[in-house]
Design a protein around this motif. Structure first.
Motif, PDB file in Angstrom:
ATOM      1  N   TRP A   1      96.467  63.480   2.194  1.00 48.97           N
ATOM      2  CA  TRP A   1      95.438  64.037   3.052  1.00 48.97           C
ATOM      3  C   TRP A   1      95.353  63.312   4.398  1.00 48.97           C
ATOM      4  CZ3 TRP A   1      90.239  66.094   0.759  1.00 48.97           C
ATOM      5  CH2 TRP A   1      90.518  67.147  -0.121  1.00 48.97           C
ATOM      6  N   SER A   2      95.522  62.008   4.364  1.00 44.64           N
ATOM      7  CA  SER A   2      95.342  61.235   5.594  1.00 44.64           C
ATOM      8  C   SER A   2      96.359  60.112   5.656  1.00 44.64           C
ATOM      9  CB  SER A   2      93.917  60.662   5.663  1.00 44.64           C
ATOM     10  OG  SER A   2      93.638  59.872   4.527  1.00 44.64           O
ATOM     11  N   GLU A   3      96.577  59.602   6.879  1.00 45.05           N
ATOM     12  CA  GLU A   3      97.496  58.498   7.099  1.00 45.05           C
ATOM     13  C   GLU A   3      97.041  57.715   8.319  1.00 45.05           C
ATOM     14  OE1 GLU A   3     101.211  60.441   7.430  1.00 45.05           O
ATOM     15  OE2 GLU A   3     100.656  61.600   9.207  1.00 45.05           O
ATOM     16  N   GLY A   4      97.444  56.477   8.369  1.00 48.16           N
ATOM     17  CA  GLY A   4      97.067  55.612   9.493  1.00 48.16           C
ATOM     18  C   GLY A   4      97.836  54.307   9.418  1.00 48.16           C
TER      19      GLY A   4
ATOM     20  N   SER B   1     101.906  50.906   7.639  1.00 51.39           N
ATOM     21  CA  SER B   1     101.514  52.299   7.432  1.00 51.39           C
ATOM     22  C   SER B   1     100.736  52.452   6.122  1.00 51.39           C
ATOM     23  CB  SER B   1     102.750  53.205   7.391  1.00 51.39           C
ATOM     24  OG  SER B   1     103.448  53.148   8.621  1.00 51.39           O
ATOM     25  N   LEU B   2      99.727  53.301   6.180  1.00 52.26           N
ATOM     26  CA  LEU B   2      98.889  53.571   5.016  1.00 52.26           C
ATOM     27  C   LEU B   2      98.763  55.086   4.837  1.00 52.26           C
ATOM     28  CD1 LEU B   2      95.974  51.080   5.787  1.00 52.26           C
ATOM     29  CD2 LEU B   2      97.839  50.720   4.154  1.00 52.26           C
ATOM     30  N   THR B   3      98.712  55.508   3.588  1.00 51.01           N
ATOM     31  CA  THR B   3      98.503  56.928   3.274  1.00 51.01           C
ATOM     32  C   THR B   3      97.488  57.040   2.137  1.00 51.01           C
ATOM     33  OG1 THR B   3     100.337  56.982   1.685  1.00 51.01           O
ATOM     34  CG2 THR B   3     100.829  57.587   3.984  1.00 51.01           C
ATOM     35  N   ALA B   4      96.802  58.173   2.078  1.00 49.31           N
ATOM     36  CA  ALA B   4      95.816  58.421   1.018  1.00 49.31           C
ATOM     37  C   ALA B   4      95.957  59.858   0.539  1.00 49.31           C
ATOM     38  CB  ALA B   4      94.401  58.165   1.525  1.00 49.31           C
ATOM     39  N   LYS B   5      95.987  60.026  -0.775  1.00 46.92           N
ATOM     40  CA  LYS B   5      96.019  61.361  -1.357  1.00 46.92           C
ATOM     41  C   LYS B   5      94.604  61.935  -1.405  1.00 46.92           C
ATOM     42  CE  LYS B   5      97.868  60.225  -5.240  1.00 46.92           C
ATOM     43  NZ  LYS B   5      98.484  60.360  -6.603  1.00 46.92           N
ATOM     44  N   GLY B   6      94.544  63.218  -1.679  1.00 46.55           N
ATOM     45  CA  GLY B   6      93.239  63.848  -1.756  1.00 46.55           C
ATOM     46  C   GLY B   6      92.359  63.243  -2.829  1.00 46.55           C
TER      47      GLY B   6
ATOM     48  N   LEU C   1      84.483  67.813   4.382  1.00 44.75           N
ATOM     49  CA  LEU C   1      83.980  66.464   4.647  1.00 44.75           C
ATOM     50  C   LEU C   1      85.098  65.432   4.549  1.00 44.75           C
ATOM     51  CD1 LEU C   1      80.564  66.491   2.726  1.00 44.75           C
ATOM     52  CD2 LEU C   1      80.908  66.481   5.205  1.00 44.75           C
ATOM     53  N   GLY C   2      86.077  65.695   3.701  1.00 43.09           N
ATOM     54  CA  GLY C   2      87.185  64.764   3.551  1.00 43.09           C
ATOM     55  C   GLY C   2      88.108  64.705   4.749  1.00 43.09           C
ATOM     56  N   VAL C   3      88.023  65.697   5.637  1.00 41.10           N
ATOM     57  CA  VAL C   3      88.875  65.699   6.828  1.00 41.10           C
ATOM     58  C   VAL C   3      88.569  64.500   7.723  1.00 41.10           C
ATOM     59  CG1 VAL C   3      89.413  66.962   8.939  1.00 41.10           C
ATOM     60  CG2 VAL C   3      89.170  68.193   6.773  1.00 41.10           C
ATOM     61  N   SER C   4      87.306  64.131   7.817  1.00 39.08           N
ATOM     62  CA  SER C   4      86.916  63.018   8.696  1.00 39.08           C
ATOM     63  C   SER C   4      86.602  61.742   7.931  1.00 39.08           C
ATOM     64  CB  SER C   4      85.687  63.431   9.519  1.00 39.08           C
ATOM     65  OG  SER C   4      84.619  63.798   8.660  1.00 39.08           O
ATOM     66  N   ASP C   5      86.910  61.705   6.649  1.00 37.95           N
ATOM     67  CA  ASP C   5      86.603  60.529   5.828  1.00 37.95           C
ATOM     68  C   ASP C   5      87.753  59.531   5.906  1.00 37.95           C
ATOM     69  OD1 ASP C   5      85.722  58.702   4.015  1.00 37.95           O
ATOM     70  OD2 ASP C   5      85.448  60.111   2.360  1.00 37.95           O
TER      71      ASP C   5
ATOM     72  N   LEU D   1      94.194  56.950  12.844  1.00 35.56           N
ATOM     73  CA  LEU D   1      93.935  57.814  11.700  1.00 35.56           C
ATOM     74  C   LEU D   1      94.290  59.266  12.035  1.00 35.56           C
ATOM     75  CD1 LEU D   1      92.677  58.182   8.862  1.00 35.56           C
ATOM     76  CD2 LEU D   1      90.477  58.531  10.014  1.00 35.56           C
ATOM     77  N   SER D   2      94.981  59.929  11.114  1.00 36.24           N
ATOM     78  CA  SER D   2      95.302  61.347  11.251  1.00 36.24           C
ATOM     79  C   SER D   2      95.252  62.000   9.880  1.00 36.24           C
ATOM     80  CB  SER D   2      96.685  61.543  11.879  1.00 36.24           C
ATOM     81  OG  SER D   2      97.686  60.991  11.042  1.00 36.24           O
ATOM     82  N   HIS D   3      95.069  63.327   9.871  1.00 38.04           N
ATOM     83  CA  HIS D   3      94.956  64.067   8.618  1.00 38.04           C
ATOM     84  C   HIS D   3      95.969  65.200   8.583  1.00 38.04           C
ATOM     85  CE1 HIS D   3      91.077  61.970   8.662  1.00 38.04           C
ATOM     86  NE2 HIS D   3      91.031  62.181   7.350  1.00 38.04           N
ATOM     87  N   THR D   4      96.355  65.562   7.375  1.00 37.66           N
ATOM     88  CA  THR D   4      97.277  66.678   7.173  1.00 37.66           C
ATOM     89  C   THR D   4      96.477  67.968   6.980  1.00 37.66           C
ATOM     90  OG1 THR D   4      97.345  66.407   4.765  1.00 37.66           O
ATOM     91  CG2 THR D   4      98.873  65.070   6.069  1.00 37.66           C
ATOM     92  N   ALA D   5      97.179  69.028   6.677  1.00 36.84           N
ATOM     93  CA  ALA D   5      96.519  70.319   6.469  1.00 36.84           C
ATOM     94  C   ALA D   5      96.030  70.506   5.036  1.00 36.84           C
ATOM     95  CB  ALA D   5      97.480  71.455   6.823  1.00 36.84           C
TER      96      ALA D   5
END
Length: 213
Positions: free
Chosen positions: A47-50, A60-65, A114-118, A140-144
């Motif tokens: 969902w997100s990376e940064g 680099s960091l990534t997070a799943k939904g 809400l998870g888009v900006s979390d 910070l950036s988010h995927t679709a």
């Protein structure tokens, strides 16, 4: 010579509601099953990376939904169970289950958006990677995928609204195996022929008095 008239057969007034019920049932089943599958699948994606700074370099960091929020996956399971339960209940129970189905879809939409900006999930990873509780994620950036989860929630919401509107026209599970308060009919004792010894022995085996009237 026979003549064939093109007079259409009159349609029953019940044909319209019945056709609408069958169509709404098919759409609700498709939307509900597809929506739950989409919501569950999207929570397993990134969902997100940064990035964060570790030892003077970018990490680099990534997070799943599922790391960002567990609400969509949980509500997808609830919605799928409610979709099945719609056919197991009637009347007021069907309305309640249909409302639960619709609310599950609405909850998934809200949690996904809400998870888009979390950034809390990536902030925790940044703190662990840097060994500093005050470290935060940068760039910070988010995927679709959060929006895909919202689409899955919208499909569940549509299924719930259809169930609320047309659910009373849908079939229910057979009540053949449902328990009722009616007592079971008692079996009449078999007629014993006193001239047949085998009948007398069978009656004795059943605990009956073969000499009784």
């Amino acid at each position: 010579m026979e003549y064939v008239t093109a007079v259409p057969h009159p349609r029953s007034e019940a044909d319209g509601p019945a056709r609408a019920g069958r169509r709404s049932l098919a759409i609700a089943l498709l939307c509900g099953a597809l929506g739950a599958a989409v919501a569950l699948l999207s929570t397993r994606q990134r969902w997100s990376e940064g990035t964060t700074t570790v030892a003077g370099g970018a990490f680099s960091l990534t997070a799943k939904g599922s790391d960002v929020t567990g609400v969509p996956a949980a509500l997808a399971i609830v919605g799928l169970a409610a979709l099945v339960a719609v056919f197991a209940v009637r009347r007021a129970g069907r309305l309640l289950v249909s409302a639960l189905l619709a609310l599950s879809g609405a909850g998934i939409i809200a949690a996904a958006l809400l998870g888009v900006s979390d950034s809390s999930a990536l902030d925790e990873e940044a703190a662990k990677a840097a060994g500093d509780t005050s470290a935060t994620v940068g760039a910070l950036s988010h995927t679709a995928w959060p929006y895909v989860a919202a689409v899955g929630g919208a499909l569940l919401l549509v299924a719930g609204l259809l169930a609320l509107r047309y659910g009373r026209q849908w079939p229910a599970m057979s009540g053949r195996y449902e328990r009722t308060g009616a007592p079971k009919p008692r079996r009449k004792p078999a007629v014993v022929d006193p001239d047949r010894p085998e009948d007398i022995w069978k009656a004795l085996d059943r605990g009956e008095d073969p000499t009784g009237a």
